[in-house]
Structures are given as C-alpha cells and as structure tokens.
Design a protein around this motif. Structure first.
Motif, PDB file in Angstrom:
ATOM      1  N   THR A 103       4.473  -8.152   2.578  1.00 41.74           N
ATOM      2  CA  THR A 103       2.484  -8.248   3.000  1.00 41.74           C
ATOM      3  C   THR A 103       2.374  -9.586   3.128  1.00 41.74           C
ATOM      4  OG1 THR A 103       1.374  -9.013   0.766  1.00 41.74           O
ATOM      5  CG2 THR A 103       1.322  -6.494   1.777  1.00 41.74           C
ATOM      6  N   ASP A 160      -0.542  -4.492  -3.344  1.00 36.62           N
ATOM      7  CA  ASP A 160      -1.807  -3.476  -3.080  1.00 36.62           C
ATOM      8  C   ASP A 160      -1.202  -3.248  -1.984  1.00 36.62           C
ATOM      9  OD1 ASP A 160      -3.951  -3.011  -2.528  1.00 36.62           O
ATOM     10  OD2 ASP A 160      -5.406  -4.827  -2.218  1.00 36.62           O
ATOM     11  N   ARG A 194      -4.196  -4.290   1.456  1.00 37.66           N
ATOM     12  CA  ARG A 194      -3.238  -5.059   2.668  1.00 37.66           C
ATOM     13  C   ARG A 194      -1.430  -5.128   3.299  1.00 37.66           C
ATOM     14  NH1 ARG A 194      -2.255 -10.113  -0.632  1.00 37.66           N
ATOM     15  NH2 ARG A 194      -1.764 -10.625   1.633  1.00 37.66           N
ATOM     16  N   SER A 199      -1.493  -2.021   5.760  1.00 38.80           N
ATOM     17  CA  SER A 199      -2.194  -0.783   6.573  1.00 38.80           C
ATOM     18  C   SER A 199      -0.750  -0.943   7.767  1.00 38.80           C
ATOM     19  CB  SER A 199      -3.048  -0.801   6.497  1.00 38.80           C
ATOM     20  OG  SER A 199      -3.982  -2.327   6.858  1.00 38.80           O
TER      21      SER A 199
END
Length: 323
Positions: A6, A33, A36, A38
């Motif tokens: 990410t 996560d 984060r 997407s």
C-alpha cells in the motif's frame, strides 16, 4: 509477494506486475489494513504486520510457497532509532525467517536505500556490502542491518539501493514541492550532490530484478542525471513556472530547528520527515549512486529525465506551469 504494497513504491510495483499480465491469483500483497488497499485486487491481499510481535502465524501463511519476495515495507520516519528498527531490522528478520521456513527456495529482492551505504560524492561507496557500509543516520543504519539480515538468511537475494525517489502521489515529493514553492526556501549553506530517480524507473528496475534473479548483487540505482540540494529546488520551481529564492541556513540553526521538531513530535506521539536524524543526512557531503552495476547486471537504464518527471508531478499535483 510484495511487502509494503500500500506504499508509494509497493503499490506502483503491484500495479505494474498486474499490467504486465501477472494473474491476481499469483500476486500476494502483504498489507496491514485491507481498507487501505482498495486499489489492489482483493484476491491478492494477505494481512500481516512485520512490526507485530504476535504476527508470526499471519506472516508464515502469507509467504507459504511463494517463489519471489520483493521486500518494500519500511519505516521512513522516526524520532528514535527504535522507530526505524521495528520494521527495517526486526521486521526484515521476521520476514526472512518466515520465508526460510515456508518457502526456502524463494528469491528475495530487498529494496534498501542509498542511506544504508552512507554518503558519497561520486558513488564510490554506494556499492559497499552492508558489513563495510558506514551510514550516518538511524534510518540508514536500520536499512543496513536489514540488508545484513537478508545476506545472513541463506536465501538467494538481490539488494537494490535507490537514492532520492520522487513521483506524484508521494508524501515526501509533496513536501519537496511545498518547500521549493515557498516565498523563501531554506537550504543547507553548501550544496551537496544528489542522485535522484523517478518512481516509475525504480519500479522498472525491480521488475528486471525479479526477472534476472542476480544472486548476491548489491545494486544502487541512479537517475539519468544528477543534481544537488540547491539545484533541485530551482528545478522544482521551474517545473511550476516559478523562481525559487534560496535562503542558505547555517547547519547549527538547522540542527536546532530539528531538535524542536523532534520535541514537538514526541509530545504529540507522531513523526515527521524533518528530524535530527534527517539532518544527519542533510549534513553529509553528498548522496551519489553508481548506477553501473544495475545497468550491467539488470540491463536497467533510467528513462525519465528530471525536468520531465518534475513537470509530470507538477501537472498531477496541481502545480502545472501557466500557459
């Protein structure tokens, strides 16, 4: 598998691999996560945190059976040495331990930093192995010790050491532009030579490193041309159709400002790109890489010249030159 998927470079590499035709089912992106991530295919995501003391099971599951690991996760900011060590040293050791256990034949591409090699005005020291390198900052030493963990792992590896990396969508690049476009630009009293490379060129170098699998290679990256700490600010301003007014600041004043910045960050429990550790790098004689090894070993030639790359950032970030 790509760690730090990410992040600025990690996300760029993941998207490039997919664009080259790698099926999403054959790409694993280690993320802390999912929210984060997407922009990445859900099927590619593996949740894991290299800094977590209780994350060993997740990490073992993420690396099980992988053929290649590109290690991009890292801590870039901190006010203590431990802030960098948590991911850059301990996290790297956890990663290579998991790979040795679950994917002992995997090839590791470790993305380090020119800061791990230490300062250079001509690139002569940029290729030193980590046991001979002499970094000047906590960050650089943490990246050096991360390299040592990879070297000692027994896994086949290539280590890549980018210099200053820039590109649109990057927080550090945005900070450089804000500084260069200020009414007065505080710069070190003496200009120091710099290697600088566009993020897209770094991604292409990593794609080549994955393909070539050059065992034991330590490869600094260099851009098409070099600059210095003063000329870079002028080039950024010129890309935005502005002129940069430089204010040369004595190093003791810079150190004092960094001390205050670190104290403020400690009070707030945050970190910043500007710190006493960063000043250790600013005070160095220069940060020049020798790109010959990457050209010879990977066939890597950087494409994006500084004026072109800065103009692209200016347009993407809303600083485009006026018509």
């Amino acid at each position: 598998m790509v760690t730090g998927a990410t992040g600025f470079l990690g996300g760029g590499l993941a998207r490039r691999l997919l664009a080259l035709g790698l099926p999403a089912t054959r790409l694993r992106c280690l993320v802390r996560d999912r929210g984060r991530a997407s922009s990445l295919p859900a099927v590619s995501l593996r949740v894991g945190d290299l800094a977590a003391d209780d994350g060993a099971a997740q990490l073992r599951d993420a690396v099980r059976g992988v053929a290649t690991v590109v290690h991009l996760a890292g801590a870039l900011q901190g006010v203590r040495a431990a802030d960098f060590d948590r991911v850059n040293v301990t996290g790297t050791q956890r990663l290579v331990d998991a790979v040795r256990e679950q994917a002992p034949g995997a090839f590791v591409v470790c993305v380090s930093s020119l800061a791990a090699a230490g300062p250079s005005v001509d690139g002569a020291t940029s290729t030193l192995p980590p046991d001979q390198a002499r970094p000047v900052s906590w960050y650089g030493d943490s990246k050096r010790r991360g390299e040592l963990a990879v070297v000692a792992s027994g896994l086949p590896f290539t280590i890549v050491r980018p210099p200053v990396v820039y590109g649109s969508g990057d927080a550090a690049t945005r900070l450089l532009f804000r500084q260069a476009l200020a009414p007065l630009v505080a710069v070190p009293w003496r200009a120091a030579p710099l290697s600088i490379v566009h993020a897209d060129d770094v991604v292409e170098a990593l794609v080549l490193a994955i393909a070539r699998r050059a065992r034991g290679a330590i490869l600094p990256l260099d851009g098409p041309e070099r600059t210095d700490t003063h000329a870079l600010n002028r080039a950024i301003a010129a890309a935005c159709d502005r002129r940069s007014r430089l204010l040369r600041v004595p190093l003791p004043l810079v150190r004092g400002a960094a001390f205050a910045a670190d104290a403020f960050c400690r009070l707030r429990g945050t970190s910043s790109f500007f710190s006493r550790d960063k000043v250790r790098e600013i005070a160095a004689c220069g940060w020049v890489a020798d790109g010959e090894g990457a050209r010879r070993t990977l066939g890597f030639t950087p494409r994006i010249h500084l004026h072109e790359g800065l103009a692209a950032v200016a347009a993407a970030e809303g600083h485009a030159a006026r018509a």
